[in-house]
Design an enzyme around this catalytic site. Structure first.
Site, short mmCIF file in Angstrom:
data_model
loop_
_atom_site.label_atom_id
_atom_site.label_comp_id
_atom_site.label_asym_id
_atom_site.label_seq_id
_atom_site.Cartn_x
_atom_site.Cartn_y
_atom_site.Cartn_z
N HIS A 127 0.84 -1.21 0.00
CA HIS A 127 0.00 0.00 0.00
C HIS A 127 0.88 1.25 0.00
CE1 HIS A 127 -3.29 2.71 1.46
NE2 HIS A 127 -2.28 3.29 2.08
N GLU A 128 1.90 1.28 0.84
CA GLU A 128 2.77 2.46 0.90
C GLU A 128 3.56 2.63 -0.39
OE1 GLU A 128 2.12 4.44 3.09
OE2 GLU A 128 1.06 3.16 4.49
N HIS A 131 1.47 4.36 -2.92
CA HIS A 131 1.50 5.82 -2.75
C HIS A 131 2.72 6.42 -3.45
CE1 HIS A 131 -1.90 6.80 -0.28
NE2 HIS A 131 -1.55 6.01 0.72
N GLU A 196 -6.24 7.18 -0.88
CA GLU A 196 -6.18 5.98 -0.06
C GLU A 196 -6.84 4.80 -0.77
OE1 GLU A 196 -4.51 5.37 2.75
OE2 GLU A 196 -3.72 7.41 2.56
#
Length: 305
Positions: A127-128, A131, A196
């Site tokens: 997930h990071e 980003h 997100e």
């Protein structure tokens, strides 16, 4: 598309507030101040965020499993391996920072590494990395620049805007000065929430197991309710960086929330898992376990070093 529309909305809002309160000259001055302030924050954002939470950098000698995992996931995502940091905090959480993929860092708390198993940590790190790949730091910097410019313009415009007949109606000026920054904040938070959802989806694809990320979000949400993060409470501006809002008294999935509701994110990840199973069945004609695409299972939570 949603992010582009929201950024366009911020730009239009800036112009409207500027015309009401500051005129063209005041609008330009406020934008210049906001741009300079946010440019400094953009170039130094990684150092500022990591220092705010007392993060320490780790490597293959001090946290071999975690660093190797991040390197493997970064390769899958087509990214340079970011710097890896650990934050001493009982609250399970994580964030990414850096102005571009070549100058990026990921940070995880000791609480996250202790509470989550390997697949779940991989989902969070993926997930990071999403980003980072999506350059969300740049997107959020642009939105912060415009929102900051609106707030600055509203303050200075209300106090000093216009002269003589050119001065706006006091009631209109007061309403604009109050409502303009609030509207900008709402749009900025909406951009954060949309990023997100995008990072959840791409993170699920990177790690190959959206359900592991969904389980991780559920555990992190429970941990955030149980443990307070003193560093996050001291630096609330960093809250949008984290995978789950780290602040006490968090809002629900509404206009004033920095993050979507965790239950909505989990539902979206479950939908992605179903899509991936359907695609696998279409290719092979039989059921496929999407979790097999993720990192090898070792079972159980940390320790990670």
């Amino acid at each position: 598309m949603k992010t582009a529309v929201l950024l366009a909305g911020l730009t239009a809002l800036f112009g409207a507030v500027g015309l009401v309160l500051g005129g063209p000259r005041g609008m330009g001055a406020a934008l210049g101040i906001a741009v300079l302030t946010n440019l400094y924050a953009y170039w130094r954002s990684d150092h500022l965020a990591l220092a705010a939470h007392g993060a320490r950098e780790v490597d293959r000698s001090t946290a071999p499993d975690l660093v190797a995992m991040v390197a493997d996931l970064a390769a899958r995502a087509g990214l340079p391996t970011p710097r890896v940091y650990v934050i001493e905090s009982a609250q399970p959480n994580a964030f990414a920072t850096g102005r571009n993929p070549a100058n990026a860092a990921v940070a995880a708390t000791t609480g996250l590494l202790a509470a989550l198993d390997r697949d779940e940590v991989a989902g969070v790190m993926a997930h990071e990395l999403a980003h980072i790949r999506n350059r969300d730091t740049l997107t959020m910097t642009v939105s912060a620049t415009l929102a900051g410019a609106i707030a600055t313009l509203a303050q200075f415009g209300f106090l000093f805007g216009g002269r003589g007949d050119a001065r706006p109606n006091p009631l209109i000026a007061m309403a604009t000065a109050i409502l303009g920054p609030i509207a900008a904040m709402i749009v900025q938070f909406a951009i954060s929430r949309s990023r997100e959802y995008a990072a959840d989806r791409e993170g699920g694809l990177i790690c190959g197991d959206p359900l592991s990320l969904a389980r991780a979000l559920e555990r992190i949400e429970a941990g955030v309710r149980r443990f307070t993060s003193p560093s996050a409470e001291s630096h609330p501006a960093t809250a949008p960086l984290f995978i789950v809002n780290p602040l006490a008294g968090r809002g629900i999935d509404n206009l004033f929330s920095t993050h979507p509701a965790t239950r909505n994110r989990i539902a979206a990840l479950e939908g992605l898992a179903a899509e991936m199973r359907g695609s696998a069945q279409d290719r092979t004609g039989r059921s496929s376990d999407t979790s097999g695409a993720g990192p090898p299972r070792r079972g159980g939570p940390g320790p990670w070093g």
